[in-house]
Write a protein that holds these residues in place. Structure first.
Motif, PDB file in Angstrom:
ATOM      1  N   THR A  83      -8.681 -14.349  -5.163  1.00  0.00           N
ATOM      2  CA  THR A  83      -9.039 -13.250  -4.281  1.00  0.00           C
ATOM      3  C   THR A  83      -8.359 -11.977  -4.770  1.00  0.00           C
ATOM      4  OG1 THR A  83      -9.260 -12.584  -1.967  1.00  0.00           O
ATOM      5  CG2 THR A  83      -7.148 -13.525  -2.610  1.00  0.00           C
ATOM      6  N   ASP A  84      -8.878 -10.853  -4.351  1.00  0.00           N
ATOM      7  CA  ASP A  84      -8.247  -9.566  -4.642  1.00  0.00           C
ATOM      8  C   ASP A  84      -7.397  -9.177  -3.442  1.00  0.00           C
ATOM      9  OD1 ASP A  84      -9.627  -9.479  -6.998  1.00  0.00           O
ATOM     10  OD2 ASP A  84     -11.096  -8.000  -6.331  1.00  0.00           O
ATOM     11  N   VAL A  85      -6.133  -8.872  -3.701  1.00  0.00           N
ATOM     12  CA  VAL A  85      -5.213  -8.436  -2.654  1.00  0.00           C
ATOM     13  C   VAL A  85      -4.951  -6.961  -2.897  1.00  0.00           C
ATOM     14  CG1 VAL A  85      -2.983  -8.814  -1.577  1.00  0.00           C
ATOM     15  CG2 VAL A  85      -4.189 -10.735  -2.620  1.00  0.00           C
ATOM     16  N   GLN A  86      -5.292  -6.117  -1.927  1.00  0.00           N
ATOM     17  CA  GLN A  86      -5.139  -4.677  -2.102  1.00  0.00           C
ATOM     18  C   GLN A  86      -3.703  -4.245  -1.807  1.00  0.00           C
ATOM     19  OE1 GLN A  86      -7.992  -2.294  -0.013  1.00  0.00           O
ATOM     20  NE2 GLN A  86      -9.708  -3.549  -0.684  1.00  0.00           N
ATOM     21  N   LEU A 125      -1.534 -21.110  -1.838  1.00  0.00           N
ATOM     22  CA  LEU A 125      -0.592 -20.044  -2.159  1.00  0.00           C
ATOM     23  C   LEU A 125      -0.673 -19.003  -1.056  1.00  0.00           C
ATOM     24  CD1 LEU A 125       1.231 -18.508  -4.245  1.00  0.00           C
ATOM     25  CD2 LEU A 125      -0.886 -17.556  -5.145  1.00  0.00           C
ATOM     26  N   THR A 126       0.464 -18.663  -0.452  1.00  0.00           N
ATOM     27  CA  THR A 126       0.494 -17.665   0.614  1.00  0.00           C
ATOM     28  C   THR A 126       1.172 -16.401   0.106  1.00  0.00           C
ATOM     29  OG1 THR A 126       0.598 -19.371   2.308  1.00  0.00           O
ATOM     30  CG2 THR A 126       1.295 -17.162   2.951  1.00  0.00           C
ATOM     31  N   ILE A 127       0.506 -15.269   0.300  1.00  0.00           N
ATOM     32  CA  ILE A 127       1.090 -13.967  -0.026  1.00  0.00           C
ATOM     33  C   ILE A 127       1.467 -13.331   1.300  1.00  0.00           C
ATOM     34  CG2 ILE A 127       0.672 -11.692  -1.020  1.00  0.00           C
ATOM     35  CD1 ILE A 127      -1.363 -13.073  -2.883  1.00  0.00           C
ATOM     36  N   SER A 128       2.766 -13.140   1.519  1.00  0.00           N
ATOM     37  CA  SER A 128       3.232 -12.588   2.787  1.00  0.00           C
ATOM     38  C   SER A 128       3.636 -11.111   2.675  1.00  0.00           C
ATOM     39  CB  SER A 128       4.396 -13.408   3.337  1.00  0.00           C
ATOM     40  OG  SER A 128       5.440 -13.469   2.399  1.00  0.00           O
ATOM     41  N   ARG A 129       3.968 -10.669   1.455  1.00  0.00           N
ATOM     42  CA  ARG A 129       4.293  -9.257   1.213  1.00  0.00           C
ATOM     43  C   ARG A 129       3.901  -8.933  -0.211  1.00  0.00           C
ATOM     44  NH1 ARG A 129       9.917  -7.335   3.397  1.00  0.00           N
ATOM     45  NH2 ARG A 129      10.310  -7.344   1.177  1.00  0.00           N
ATOM     46  N   ILE A 130       3.501  -7.677  -0.407  1.00  0.00           N
ATOM     47  CA  ILE A 130       3.127  -7.248  -1.755  1.00  0.00           C
ATOM     48  C   ILE A 130       3.539  -5.791  -1.934  1.00  0.00           C
ATOM     49  CG2 ILE A 130       0.793  -6.576  -1.081  1.00  0.00           C
ATOM     50  CD1 ILE A 130      -0.148  -7.608  -3.835  1.00  0.00           C
ATOM     51  N   VAL A 131       3.982  -5.474  -3.142  1.00  0.00           N
ATOM     52  CA  VAL A 131       4.345  -4.100  -3.476  1.00  0.00           C
ATOM     53  C   VAL A 131       4.141  -3.919  -4.979  1.00  0.00           C
ATOM     54  CG1 VAL A 131       6.805  -4.598  -3.843  1.00  0.00           C
ATOM     55  CG2 VAL A 131       6.096  -2.293  -3.192  1.00  0.00           C
ATOM     56  N   PRO A 177       7.179  -2.538   0.703  1.00  0.00           N
ATOM     57  CA  PRO A 177       6.212  -3.636   0.637  1.00  0.00           C
ATOM     58  C   PRO A 177       5.259  -3.631   1.832  1.00  0.00           C
ATOM     59  CG  PRO A 177       8.439  -4.428   0.236  1.00  0.00           C
ATOM     60  CD  PRO A 177       8.557  -3.004   0.701  1.00  0.00           C
ATOM     61  N   GLU A 178       4.036  -4.072   1.593  1.00  0.00           N
ATOM     62  CA  GLU A 178       3.036  -4.218   2.647  1.00  0.00           C
ATOM     63  C   GLU A 178       3.045  -5.669   3.128  1.00  0.00           C
ATOM     64  OE1 GLU A 178      -0.970  -2.820   1.866  1.00  0.00           O
ATOM     65  OE2 GLU A 178      -0.176  -1.458   0.341  1.00  0.00           O
ATOM     66  N   GLU A 179       2.993  -5.852   4.423  1.00  0.00           N
ATOM     67  CA  GLU A 179       2.895  -7.192   5.006  1.00  0.00           C
ATOM     68  C   GLU A 179       1.479  -7.719   4.810  1.00  0.00           C
ATOM     69  OE1 GLU A 179       5.546  -8.840   6.336  1.00  0.00           O
ATOM     70  OE2 GLU A 179       6.758  -7.095   5.789  1.00  0.00           O
ATOM     71  N   ILE A 229      -5.248  -6.291  -6.649  1.00  0.00           N
ATOM     72  CA  ILE A 229      -4.512  -7.228  -7.493  1.00  0.00           C
ATOM     73  C   ILE A 229      -5.288  -8.546  -7.471  1.00  0.00           C
ATOM     74  CG2 ILE A 229      -2.310  -8.364  -7.936  1.00  0.00           C
ATOM     75  CD1 ILE A 229      -2.237  -5.269  -8.112  1.00  0.00           C
ATOM     76  N   ALA A 230      -5.993  -8.828  -8.551  1.00  0.00           N
ATOM     77  CA  ALA A 230      -6.799 -10.047  -8.654  1.00  0.00           C
ATOM     78  C   ALA A 230      -5.849 -11.220  -8.867  1.00  0.00           C
ATOM     79  CB  ALA A 230      -7.776  -9.931  -9.807  1.00  0.00           C
ATOM     80  N   THR A 231      -5.881 -12.174  -7.958  1.00  0.00           N
ATOM     81  CA  THR A 231      -4.938 -13.283  -7.953  1.00  0.00           C
ATOM     82  C   THR A 231      -5.708 -14.598  -7.917  1.00  0.00           C
ATOM     83  OG1 THR A 231      -3.454 -11.889  -6.673  1.00  0.00           O
ATOM     84  CG2 THR A 231      -2.913 -14.207  -6.766  1.00  0.00           C
ATOM     85  N   THR A 232      -5.373 -15.513  -8.824  1.00  0.00           N
ATOM     86  CA  THR A 232      -5.999 -16.827  -8.879  1.00  0.00           C
ATOM     87  C   THR A 232      -4.935 -17.890  -8.687  1.00  0.00           C
ATOM     88  OG1 THR A 232      -7.677 -16.017 -10.412  1.00  0.00           O
ATOM     89  CG2 THR A 232      -7.378 -18.406 -10.304  1.00  0.00           C
ATOM     90  N   ASN A 233      -5.222 -18.860  -7.855  1.00  0.00           N
ATOM     91  CA  ASN A 233      -4.308 -19.974  -7.624  1.00  0.00           C
ATOM     92  C   ASN A 233      -4.738 -21.128  -8.527  1.00  0.00           C
ATOM     93  OD1 ASN A 233      -2.749 -22.074  -6.767  1.00  0.00           O
ATOM     94  ND2 ASN A 233      -3.249 -21.893  -4.614  1.00  0.00           N
ATOM     95  N   ASN A 234      -4.012 -21.326  -9.611  1.00  0.00           N
ATOM     96  CA  ASN A 234      -4.297 -22.418 -10.549  1.00  0.00           C
ATOM     97  C   ASN A 234      -3.519 -23.684 -10.206  1.00  0.00           C
ATOM     98  OD1 ASN A 234      -6.116 -20.961 -12.192  1.00  0.00           O
ATOM     99  ND2 ASN A 234      -4.397 -19.926 -13.156  1.00  0.00           N
TER     100      ASN A 234
END
Length: 65
Positions: A57-60, A27-33, A44-46, A17-22
């Motif tokens: 950054t890319d978040v897998q 920006l903190t990603i603590s869980r993703i699903v 969800p993944e921690e 998941i390509a993520t850009t902080n504009n």
């Protein structure tokens, strides 16, 4: 944000998941699903990913069957 399925992740059944902080704050990603009707839902993944302003950054993440 957008999802990418690079060849090196095919055998792991993971997306990047390509993520850009504009914004102007970290920006903190603590869980993703990933939720989509054509994938079996997973828990969800921690994560502990911090994206600084103006960077990306890319978040897998796994995806279900």
């Amino acid at each position: 944000m957008f999802a990418d399925y690079p060849r090196y992740l095919w055998h792991k059944r993971r997306l990047a998941i390509a993520t850009t902080n504009n914004g102007d704050q970290p920006l903190t990603i603590s869980r993703i699903v990933l939720r989509a009707e054509h994938f079996e839902p997973l828990d969800p993944e921690e994560k502990s990913t911090v994206i600084q302003p103006g960077t990306g950054t890319d978040v897998q993440v796994d995806f279900g069957s």
